[in-house]
Motif scaffolding. Structure first.
Motif, PDB file in Angstrom:
ATOM      1  N   ALA A 349     -13.186   1.361  -0.338  1.00 50.04           N
ATOM      2  CA  ALA A 349     -12.146   0.530  -0.959  1.00 50.04           C
ATOM      3  C   ALA A 349     -12.641  -0.905  -1.044  1.00 50.04           C
ATOM      4  N   ASP A 350     -12.356  -1.558  -2.154  1.00 50.51           N
ATOM      5  CA  ASP A 350     -12.845  -2.914  -2.379  1.00 50.51           C
ATOM      6  C   ASP A 350     -11.703  -3.751  -2.936  1.00 50.51           C
ATOM      7  N   PHE A 351     -10.850  -4.257  -2.034  1.00 53.53           N
ATOM      8  CA  PHE A 351      -9.690  -5.025  -2.458  1.00 53.53           C
ATOM      9  C   PHE A 351      -9.735  -6.409  -1.820  1.00 53.53           C
ATOM     10  N   SER A 352      -9.368  -7.410  -2.615  1.00 51.78           N
ATOM     11  CA  SER A 352      -9.303  -8.777  -2.114  1.00 51.78           C
ATOM     12  C   SER A 352      -7.863  -9.229  -1.916  1.00 51.78           C
ATOM     13  N   LEU A 353      -6.905  -8.303  -2.024  1.00 46.19           N
ATOM     14  CA  LEU A 353      -5.500  -8.640  -1.806  1.00 46.19           C
ATOM     15  C   LEU A 353      -4.953  -7.822  -0.648  1.00 46.19           C
ATOM     16  N   LEU A 354      -3.866  -8.298  -0.072  1.00 48.55           N
ATOM     17  CA  LEU A 354      -3.216  -7.617   1.043  1.00 48.55           C
ATOM     18  C   LEU A 354      -2.152  -6.662   0.518  1.00 48.55           C
ATOM     19  N   PHE A 355      -2.057  -5.497   1.141  1.00 45.35           N
ATOM     20  CA  PHE A 355      -0.961  -4.565   0.884  1.00 45.35           C
ATOM     21  C   PHE A 355      -0.033  -4.611   2.096  1.00 45.35           C
ATOM     22  N   TYR A 356       1.259  -4.755   1.835  1.00 43.06           N
ATOM     23  CA  TYR A 356       2.190  -5.033   2.924  1.00 43.06           C
ATOM     24  C   TYR A 356       3.537  -4.372   2.651  1.00 43.06           C
ATOM     25  N   PRO A 357       4.289  -4.044   3.703  1.00 42.70           N
ATOM     26  CA  PRO A 357       5.656  -3.544   3.537  1.00 42.70           C
ATOM     27  C   PRO A 357       6.664  -4.679   3.675  1.00 42.70           C
ATOM     28  N   GLY A 358       7.832  -4.513   3.076  1.00 43.10           N
ATOM     29  CA  GLY A 358       8.923  -5.461   3.275  1.00 43.10           C
ATOM     30  C   GLY A 358       8.569  -6.888   2.917  1.00 43.10           C
ATOM     31  N   GLN A 359       8.975  -7.817   3.779  1.00 43.75           N
ATOM     32  CA  GLN A 359       8.745  -9.251   3.597  1.00 43.75           C
ATOM     33  C   GLN A 359       7.592  -9.685   4.487  1.00 43.75           C
ATOM     34  N   LEU A 360       6.448 -10.010   3.901  1.00 47.45           N
ATOM     35  CA  LEU A 360       5.289 -10.432   4.677  1.00 47.45           C
ATOM     36  C   LEU A 360       5.577 -11.771   5.350  1.00 47.45           C
TER      37      LEU A 360
END
Length: 758
Positions: A349-360
């Motif tokens: 996986a090559d991602f420069s963004l965060l994956f998050y639930p709800g309100q980070l």
């Protein structure tokens, strides 16, 4: 055939036009592949073409081409000056180190093991070889038709099966082809003129050139200006796909329901939605958390009629939130629960963004790497896209990062239904300006359908739920293959709602957002991943979820004043993990009444032999044929009145019999939702097996529960059955107590029951 190739202005012009044809082969590569920095490949091709055109000796041309390829590799992969030891020297050392390994992989047939560095070198060599072959074909043998025909086929195939728009490219290719063919014919005329002694040198006939320019210009102008008829034949693409055994795997391109063969996953470009995709179960990340939830990547606000666009507004932030940054998901009316999650990205996986639930809320820890090496939390500057909720970071030296793992603090919301129903209709101006946008060309019937759905409701929440449930209550079908792409000028949502009614999450979520906006309800399109598959249950009550490319998903968020952004899930077969809290109703029970035991009923014993009472016509009562319809003796059994009563009752019985599965579904859904407990888990699972059998999904002989669960999940486009089966096996075979299991798996059980009901 020419034995010696002369060089002239005509030859140079022809070869330059041929280079432009090669350029047309290179233009689409960044669109259909992950290849970047195409300018390096174009300049290398031009460099090789110049070397070939001037017919330098091989002992000069070969080293120059090889050196040019190393310089190109340095521009793409290296750093610093090419003439320095740390720059070009490192590139040469890397090439020498990878040469043996990659050549061995080629000889063994393991082409997938080739490194990107060596693949790029091979592409440079291929471009140099093409430059030589084109010189030989065009200027030596003067046979360019095959290459010209191949270019046209290549362009048209990309236009048909991918997202490449070749409408301008095909015009350029035809114009270039006209000039090349005409100039090659002129070279043959020149040879004939010299052979008969009429002319000695080379020449260009002005009459030829004027005629050529006028004819080509007229043809191009006519092609653009004249009216164009509709297609006269049916689209051949579906038939070709069926013949090739890949029916329905097109997607994302322009044309009548066709596009590129896309692979499911999280992408950046959503400007052109539609078309099917190929499944990909490759892992993206693993998350350790105490709850199931969707993983948010970003939202988009501008609907174009074909897809979604966004204008990011990045601001610097202290970790995630700092002074002046206002990207809030929830407001004061929403109940807030604080939690943490640990995420470890897969190697591929090559991602420069965060994956998050709800309100980070915060980034507690992060590990990753750049081209220079690894980094830590103290070396990062986070940036918040306050318009779309996208979070990414760069190092203090302004390098793009690739995340390996991170730990997030976030807030999860509990949405009071009464607060949602009572939310005011006055939205902030910045919300309405951004999240009520619709294209001017949106067909009116989309808004008319939305108004018809919402006609019975007087509040935003019930309207949103009605639109969300509309797809489950009508003839829409979830499908990832053979999904059409809108034709030119056709609206994506209009096509899905009124023509195809077949699609996947992008179709459902986009349609819901657009319909809500026609009702002046702010909504936005969100993309990310579903919760993933639970692969391990930890001792501290948390679980490990594995999220794959196949979990890529899109859903809807609706704005409620004083509450915030509330997620909705219109796609069939998917579960909305948002927590909606209904207001409990207190029942006043008078506890002052004394306890009273009900007396046991006394059942009188029948007089005489009980069996004799069952005999037909026994003493003590009249026989059935001696009673009329009012209980009197001597009346016929089949009177008109009894017949009129029996027919409706018979119809009711037939309908109940036909709908018995649906009724049972509702009954068990109600029973286990309100009266289920941990002890009910095994019974609920076994009842689910029975319901699946009655709905036409029985368990096959010799099939294990896991094999059966996998087959059910594939049929229902879900992962719930496998989760239930894992829990059932741990209890039934592993001897574990069912404590907390029903509460943990109730939503999965209800998801399957809803799928059967739909």
């Amino acid at each position: 055939m020419q034995t010696k190739t002369k060089t002239s202005i005509t030859h140079l012009f022809i070869y330059a036009l041929t280079f432009l044809l090669v350029w047309e082969w290179l233009r689409p590569i960044p669109v259909i592949t992950a290849t970047g920095q195409m300018e390096v490949f174009i300049w290398f091709t031009l460099f090789s073409a110049v070397l070939v055109y001037f017919r330098m000796p091989a002992f000069i041309t070969a080293p120059l081409v090889f050196g040019g390829s190393l310089f190109g590799l340095h521009l793409i992969f290296g750093e610093g000056s090419f003439l320095s030891r740390e720059g070009g020297g490192a590139t040469i050392q890397q090439f020498a180190g990878e040469l043996t390994v990659n050549v061995s992989a080629i000889l063994s047939g393991n082409f997938a093991d080739l490194s990107d560095f060596f693949r790029t070198f091979l592409l440079f060599m291929l471009l140099a070889l093409i430059s030589y072959l084109l010189y030989f074909w065009v200027l030596h043998t003067r046979k360019v038709f095959f290459f010209l025909f191949s270019t046209i086929v290549y362009i048209t195939i990309l236009d048909t099966f991918t997202v490449v728009d070749a409408s301008q490219a095909i015009v350029r290719v035809v114009v270039i082809g006209f000039f090349i063919l005409t100039l090659l014919h002129m070279l043959n005329v020149q040879d004939e003129e010299r052979a008969i002694g009429r002319r000695r040198g080379t020449f260009i006939s002005p009459a030829w050139m004027y005629t050529l320019i006028i004819v080509v210009s007229t043809a191009v102008a006519a092609g653009f200006l004249l009216p164009k008829p509709e297609p006269q034949w049916a689209d051949p693409v579906p038939a070709l796909e069926r013949f090739a055994g890949v029916e329905g795997l097109t997607g994302g391109g322009s044309g009548s329901g066709s596009g590129s063969v896309r692979r499911v996953g999280y992408g950046e470009n959503d400007e052109r939605l539609g078309g099917g995709f190929v499944q990909d179960d490759g892992p993206v990340f693993q998350a350790v958390t105490d709850r199931e939830s969707y993983w948010r990547g970003e939202s988009k606000a501008t609907y174009t009629g074909q897809g979604w666009e966004s204008e990011p507004g990045y601001v610097e932030s202290e970790l995630v939130f700092g002074d002046g940054i206002d990207y809030r998901m929830f407001q004061e009316a929403a109940g807030i629960e604080e939690a943490e999650v640990e995420i470890e990205m897969a190697e591929e996986a090559d991602f420069s963004l965060l994956f998050y639930p709800g309100q980070l809320q915060d980034v507690l820890d992060v590990q990753g790497e750049t081209d220079d090496g690894s980094f830590g939390l103290s070396e990062l500057q986070f940036y918040t896209d306050v318009a779309n909720g996208r979070f990414q970071a760069r190092t203090t030296t302004d390098e793009t990062v690739r995340f390996d793992s991170y730990t997030l603090a976030f807030e999860d919301a509990v949405f009071p239904v009464e607060a949602l129903r009572g939310a005011p209709d006055e939205d902030p101006e910045e919300i309405t300006e951004r999240y009520l946008q619709l294209p001017d060309e949106l067909p009116e019937r989309v808004g008319e359908l939305a108004a018809d759905i919402a006609s019975e409701y007087d509040n935003r929440y019930d309207t949103a739920v009605a639109v969300e449930q509309y797809f489950n209550q009508n003839d829409f079908e979830y499908q990832t293959t053979d999904v059409p792409v809108p034709e030119e000028g056709q609206d994506y949502v209009d096509q899905f709602l009124f023509e195809t009614q077949v699609g996947y999450c992008d179709n459902y979520s986009t349609s819901m957002v657009v319909m809500l906006r026609t009702l002046d309800i702010p909504a936005r399109w969100v993309k990310g991943f579903t919760s993933g598959e639970e692969v391990e249950e930890l001792e501290d009550g948390r679980s490990v979820y594995e999220v794959a490319n196949s979990n890529a998903h899109s859903w809807v968020e609706v704005y409620f004043p004083e509450v915030g952004w509330v997620p909705f899930e219109p796609t069939q077969g998917f579960t909305n993990y948002a927590d909606f809290e209904e207001e409990s109703v207190d029942v006043d029970i008078d506890t002052d009444l004394p306890d009273q035991e009900a007396p046991d009923p006394e059942i009188p014993e029948p007089d005489g032999d009980f069996d004799e009472l069952l005999e037909e016509g026994a003493d003590g009562g009249p026989s059935g044929d001696e009673l009329d319809d009012s209980g009197e003796e001597g009346a016929p059994v089949f009177s008109l009145k009894s017949l009129l009563i029996s027919i409706p009752m018979l119809i009711v019985v037939m309908v109940l019999y036909q709908k018995q599965n649906v009724l049972q579904n509702y009954y068990f859904m109600f029973r286990y939702r309100f009266f289920g407990s941990d002890k009910s888990f095994e019974h609920a699972y076994e009842r689910l097996l029975w319901m699946l059998q009655t709905e036409g999904l029985p368990r096959r002989g010799g099939e294990t529960l896991r094999e059966y669960a996998k087959r059910v999940d594939m049929a229902l486009s879900s992962q719930a059955m496998m989760k239930l089966t894992n829990s059932y096996e741990r209890i039934y075979y592993g001897g574990r107590t069912p404590e907390g299991e029903w509460q943990r798996r109730r939503r999965d059980w209800e998801e399957i029951m809803r799928s059967l009901r739909a």
